[in-house]
Design an enzyme around this catalytic site. Structure first.
Site, PDB file in Angstrom:
ATOM      1  N   ILE A 237      47.887  24.674  17.542  1.00  0.00           N
ATOM      2  CA  ILE A 237      48.305  23.644  18.489  1.00  0.00           C
ATOM      3  C   ILE A 237      47.256  23.533  19.602  1.00  0.00           C
ATOM      4  CG2 ILE A 237      49.692  25.199  19.940  1.00  0.00           C
ATOM      5  CD1 ILE A 237      51.795  22.904  20.131  1.00  0.00           C
ATOM      6  N   CYS A 238      47.082  22.310  20.115  1.00  0.00           N
ATOM      7  CA  CYS A 238      46.237  22.081  21.293  1.00  0.00           C
ATOM      8  C   CYS A 238      46.940  21.012  22.141  1.00  0.00           C
ATOM      9  CB  CYS A 238      44.807  21.681  20.902  1.00  0.00           C
ATOM     10  SG  CYS A 238      44.689  20.105  20.053  1.00  0.00           S
ATOM     11  N   ARG A 239      46.197  20.178  22.819  1.00  0.00           N
ATOM     12  CA  ARG A 239      46.835  19.158  23.656  1.00  0.00           C
ATOM     13  C   ARG A 239      47.417  18.039  22.793  1.00  0.00           C
ATOM     14  NH1 ARG A 239      45.101  14.362  26.029  1.00  0.00           N
ATOM     15  NH2 ARG A 239      46.273  13.776  27.901  1.00  0.00           N
TER      16      ARG A 239
END
Length: 103
Positions: free
Chosen positions: A60-62
């Protein structure tokens, strides 16, 4: 690499997958998905070996772009159980899923 929804990501984490956040520390401190482990993309090549190969990794990231790159890198290093959260932390928060503050 497979993209999954935030809801699917949460259920996989609840089933034992490891949630890996590849944003930078300042982003992580603002908000992150509950239970996420931080390994910033800027440090990823040096630290990816900290991740288990025998457990599913939910990246996951932004918004989903950086985590997809990190996931593809893991696949190239021989990790087979890697998926990416489509929409990233923005979608996680928008869906009202549990978040945490800095640990």
């Amino acid at each position: 690499m497979e993209d999954i929804t935030v809801q699917e990501g949460q259920s996989r984490v609840q089933a034992g997958a490891l949630l890996v956040d590849v944003r930078e520390p300042n982003e992580f401190e603002e908000v992150h998905a509950e239970g996420a482990t931080l390994i910033p993309l800027s440090e990823f090549e040096a630290r990816f070996s900290e991740l288990p190969k025998d457990r599913e990794l939910v990246m996951i990231c932004r918004s989903g772009a950086r985590s997809a790159r990190a996931g593809e890198y893991l696949k190239a290093q021989g990790y087979s159980q890697v998926v990416n959260v489509a929409g990233g932390t923005l979608a996680w928060v928008e869906a009202g899923l549990p978040t945490g503050s800095a640990q």
